[in-house]
Write a protein that holds these residues in place. Structure first.
Motif, short mmCIF file in Angstrom:
data_model
loop_
_atom_site.label_atom_id
_atom_site.label_comp_id
_atom_site.label_asym_id
_atom_site.label_seq_id
_atom_site.Cartn_x
_atom_site.Cartn_y
_atom_site.Cartn_z
N ARG A 255 0.82 -1.22 0.00
CA ARG A 255 0.00 0.00 0.00
C ARG A 255 0.85 1.27 0.00
NH1 ARG A 255 -5.24 -1.22 0.75
NH2 ARG A 255 -5.74 -3.15 1.82
N VAL A 264 -0.59 -0.92 -7.68
CA VAL A 264 -0.82 -2.07 -6.80
C VAL A 264 -2.30 -2.43 -6.82
CG1 VAL A 264 -0.71 -2.96 -4.44
CG2 VAL A 264 1.06 -1.37 -5.27
N VAL A 266 -5.05 -5.18 -5.17
CA VAL A 266 -5.29 -6.22 -4.16
C VAL A 266 -6.69 -6.78 -4.40
CG1 VAL A 266 -5.61 -6.68 -1.70
CG2 VAL A 266 -3.74 -5.19 -2.47
N GLU A 268 -9.62 -9.09 -3.23
CA GLU A 268 -10.11 -9.75 -2.03
C GLU A 268 -11.36 -10.60 -2.32
OE1 GLU A 268 -12.11 -8.40 2.23
OE2 GLU A 268 -11.81 -6.97 0.61
N ALA A 270 -14.34 -11.17 -1.02
CA ALA A 270 -14.89 -10.32 0.04
C ALA A 270 -15.99 -10.98 0.86
CB ALA A 270 -15.41 -9.01 -0.58
N ASN A 271 -16.57 -12.09 0.39
CA ASN A 271 -17.56 -12.76 1.24
C ASN A 271 -17.04 -14.11 1.74
OD1 ASN A 271 -17.79 -14.12 -1.21
ND2 ASN A 271 -20.00 -14.49 -0.97
N ASP B 101 -1.02 0.37 -18.10
CA ASP B 101 -1.28 0.25 -16.66
C ASP B 101 -2.68 -0.29 -16.44
OD1 ASP B 101 1.05 1.04 -15.55
OD2 ASP B 101 0.50 3.14 -15.34
N PRO B 102 -2.84 -1.11 -15.41
CA PRO B 102 -4.20 -1.59 -15.12
C PRO B 102 -5.12 -0.40 -14.82
CG PRO B 102 -2.55 -2.76 -13.78
CD PRO B 102 -1.85 -1.62 -14.46
N LEU B 107 -9.66 -3.71 -16.29
CA LEU B 107 -9.76 -4.88 -15.41
C LEU B 107 -11.14 -5.53 -15.54
CD1 LEU B 107 -7.70 -5.84 -13.20
CD2 LEU B 107 -9.31 -4.90 -11.56
N PHE B 254 -22.39 -6.48 -0.62
CA PHE B 254 -21.63 -7.53 -1.31
C PHE B 254 -20.96 -8.49 -0.32
CE2 PHE B 254 -20.98 -4.49 -5.12
CZ PHE B 254 -22.09 -4.99 -5.77
N ARG B 255 -20.37 -7.89 0.74
CA ARG B 255 -19.63 -8.71 1.71
C ARG B 255 -20.55 -9.68 2.46
NH1 ARG B 255 -14.52 -6.98 2.22
NH2 ARG B 255 -14.07 -4.81 1.72
N VAL B 264 -17.78 -13.34 -4.21
CA VAL B 264 -17.62 -11.88 -4.34
C VAL B 264 -16.13 -11.54 -4.38
CG1 VAL B 264 -18.04 -9.62 -3.33
CG2 VAL B 264 -19.75 -11.45 -3.08
N LEU B 265 -15.74 -10.79 -5.39
CA LEU B 265 -14.36 -10.38 -5.55
C LEU B 265 -14.31 -8.86 -5.59
CD1 LEU B 265 -11.70 -11.95 -6.07
CD2 LEU B 265 -12.12 -11.63 -8.50
N VAL B 266 -13.52 -8.25 -4.71
CA VAL B 266 -13.37 -6.79 -4.68
C VAL B 266 -11.91 -6.45 -5.01
CG1 VAL B 266 -13.43 -4.73 -3.21
CG2 VAL B 266 -15.24 -6.45 -3.02
N CYS B 267 -11.70 -5.70 -6.09
CA CYS B 267 -10.33 -5.44 -6.57
C CYS B 267 -9.95 -3.99 -6.30
CB CYS B 267 -10.25 -5.74 -8.06
SG CYS B 267 -10.60 -7.45 -8.44
N GLU B 268 -9.06 -3.82 -5.35
CA GLU B 268 -8.73 -2.48 -4.88
C GLU B 268 -7.40 -2.00 -5.47
OE1 GLU B 268 -7.49 -0.36 -0.63
OE2 GLU B 268 -7.68 -2.53 -0.80
N PHE B 269 -7.37 -0.78 -6.00
CA PHE B 269 -6.11 -0.15 -6.39
C PHE B 269 -5.47 0.36 -5.10
CE2 PHE B 269 -8.44 -0.19 -10.35
CZ PHE B 269 -7.47 -0.61 -11.24
N ALA B 270 -4.63 -0.47 -4.49
CA ALA B 270 -4.30 -0.32 -3.08
C ALA B 270 -3.32 0.80 -2.78
CB ALA B 270 -3.77 -1.64 -2.52
N ASN B 271 -2.60 1.31 -3.78
CA ASN B 271 -1.71 2.45 -3.49
C ASN B 271 -2.22 3.74 -4.15
OD1 ASN B 271 -0.99 1.71 -6.12
ND2 ASN B 271 1.15 2.30 -5.86
N TRP B 272 -3.51 3.71 -4.57
CA TRP B 272 -4.12 4.93 -5.09
C TRP B 272 -4.87 5.61 -3.94
CZ3 TRP B 272 -6.56 3.76 -10.61
CH2 TRP B 272 -5.56 3.23 -11.43
#
Lengths: 287, 287
Positions: A255, A264, A266, A268, A270-271, B101-102, B107, B254-255, B264-272
């Motif tokens: 992060r 980056v 990540v 998850e 999530a469920n 870049d992604p 995605l 969702f969770r 459930v898949l959550v895709c986070e741009f973790a360093n944004w």
């Protein structure tokens, strides 16, 4: 009640009495199930479901990706049977397309397949049973090269044996090394990707697991090893004896990576439980 | 200093003096840059970088995916030039493979491409400028069908015009509707995917944005509309006037989805920034 397969025909017997049948022909990437029939005297008793389940099982309908087409009449019972098994109407046929549930490994391989080209130099920093190494070798192709590392000699031997059996020894090779020493084995700026599985590997010896003491230096070395545009893929496994200390340390590191140099991602589940595998991707910028 | 392109040749002039050149041939999916040359009298002054940058710019080296091969000598200066521009050694050549870049959109499209088959029924629940609708139409192909919704008539008109211009009107169509009324437009269990963009759309009118009041019912209706194996793709945009209330409400929903019925898949741009777009995917199980 049993189903006997005779070539392209599945026959459903109750004792010695034939009560149902389904013919089954492979067409393109899928299977065409035709002349699905249950003796009217034996309908509404679950025989149709039993037969269809066996036919699907026998033709890969529950494992991996599969595509089936079913020819049925128009009775409500036939419609209900098709829907129960995940078929939906497609013109005159019923179509069933099974895509496997997303998994951490599947997601990682999809991402790498989409971001790497044949002919590259790929590193598997924690080869374990060699599954990722084999995948990377197939992706690299004859013009590419794959280096695999593992701390355990047994894992190295297993991986090399696996590559040999798959005819991939000319592309990839596993060596015994601590991934913390990655920088000594991989020249800076040379790798198109570095792949890690952190924590304990499901199905393997759970008393052996990676720790932040070696995994943080390994990840730093991996980022230095990447060429511009290269990808670090790290699946974080937590829970069990190693807890979530390593996962949190690596997440914190990822992060904090500067946005001008890295992207980056990540991913998850999530469920799922908090200990679900956590696929992370770092892309090195550069031009 | 200027670069003039003559057919396959790039010529670098300083005033009227030719000081460098590079020939450039398209080969397969990439470009072969050969006979890269800078007049020795003018080396080490940035002319090589200037020329190479223009050649790359002119052949798509900075936008989208690209592949370039460069032929160079073995001097340290030439090596440094190649590395500066992201080339790495590949046999006798230098190779530069740029993967964009992604992004959230990229995605999402990658995930859908990997999980949907031509011939399906796809729903774009928030079509906006029609970018996703067009993508879904191309994925669905002539045998498939795409339904697009938007609350704003202008968005509906723009999307239909876009589909017409792309020759996709036989596959997809946009209609004016609140996505909260999805259940009235899409039969339960019929859709292979439903795509949402929640929040305000970057580049669009930021005073118009979705709210949990309509987006939660819309997501529930979308899950009911999916057939087994179907995918809900939702990109959550937050920040600006709509804040993060909707994002948090949807994430919480969702969770909490039951693991036996959904992945459930959550895709986070973790360093944004925390307001970065958040692509989420829900896969409905069923068989």
């Amino acid at each position: 009640m049993r189903v006997i397969r005779e070539g392209e025909e599945f026959l459903l017997y109750k004792e010695k009495l034939l009560v149902g049948r389904c013919s089954c022909v492979q067409q393109g990437e899928g299977w065409q199930l035709a002349s699905f029939w249950v003796d009217p005297a034996w309908r509404r008793k679950g025989y149709g479901s039993f037969l269809l389940r066996q036919v699907l099982k026998s033709t890969g309908g529950y494992t991996g990706e599969s595509l089936h087409f079913l020819t049925l009449g128009e009775s409500p019972a036939e419609k209900a049977l098709a829907e129960k098994f995940g078929f939906s109407p497609a013109g005159n046929l019923w179509r069933r397309h099974r895509v496997p549930d997303p998994t951490a490994v599947g997601l990682t391989h999809d991402f790498l397949r989409q971001n790497l080209l044949p002919g590259g130099f790929f590193v598997d920093a924690t080869c374990g049973n060699g599954g990722d190494t084999e995948f990377l070798c197939r992706l690299a192709g004859p013009g590419g090269r794959v280096l695999a590392l593992d701390l355990q000699q047994q894992a190295v031997d297993n991986t090399n044996a696996r590559l040999a059996a798959a005819g991939l020894s000319d592309i990839g090779r596993a060596v015994q090394a601590d991934h913390a020493n990655l920088a000594q084995l991989v020249e800076a700026g040379s790798a198109d990707c570095v792949v890690f599985n952190f924590g304990y590997l499901p199905g393997a010896d759970h008393s052996l697991f990676t720790t932040p003491k070696s995994s943080l230096p390994a990840v730093e070395a991996a980022l230095a090893a990447l060429r511009p545009g290269g990808i670090l893929a790290a699946c974080l496994y937590s829970g069990g004896p190693n807890g979530d200390g390593e996962k949190n340390a690596l997440l914190e590191f990822f992060r904090a990576l500067p946005i001008r140099e890295y992207t980056v991602l990540v991913c998850e589940f999530a469920n799922w439980a908090p200990t679900a595998p956590l696929p992370c991707f770092v892309r090195k910028k550069g031009w």
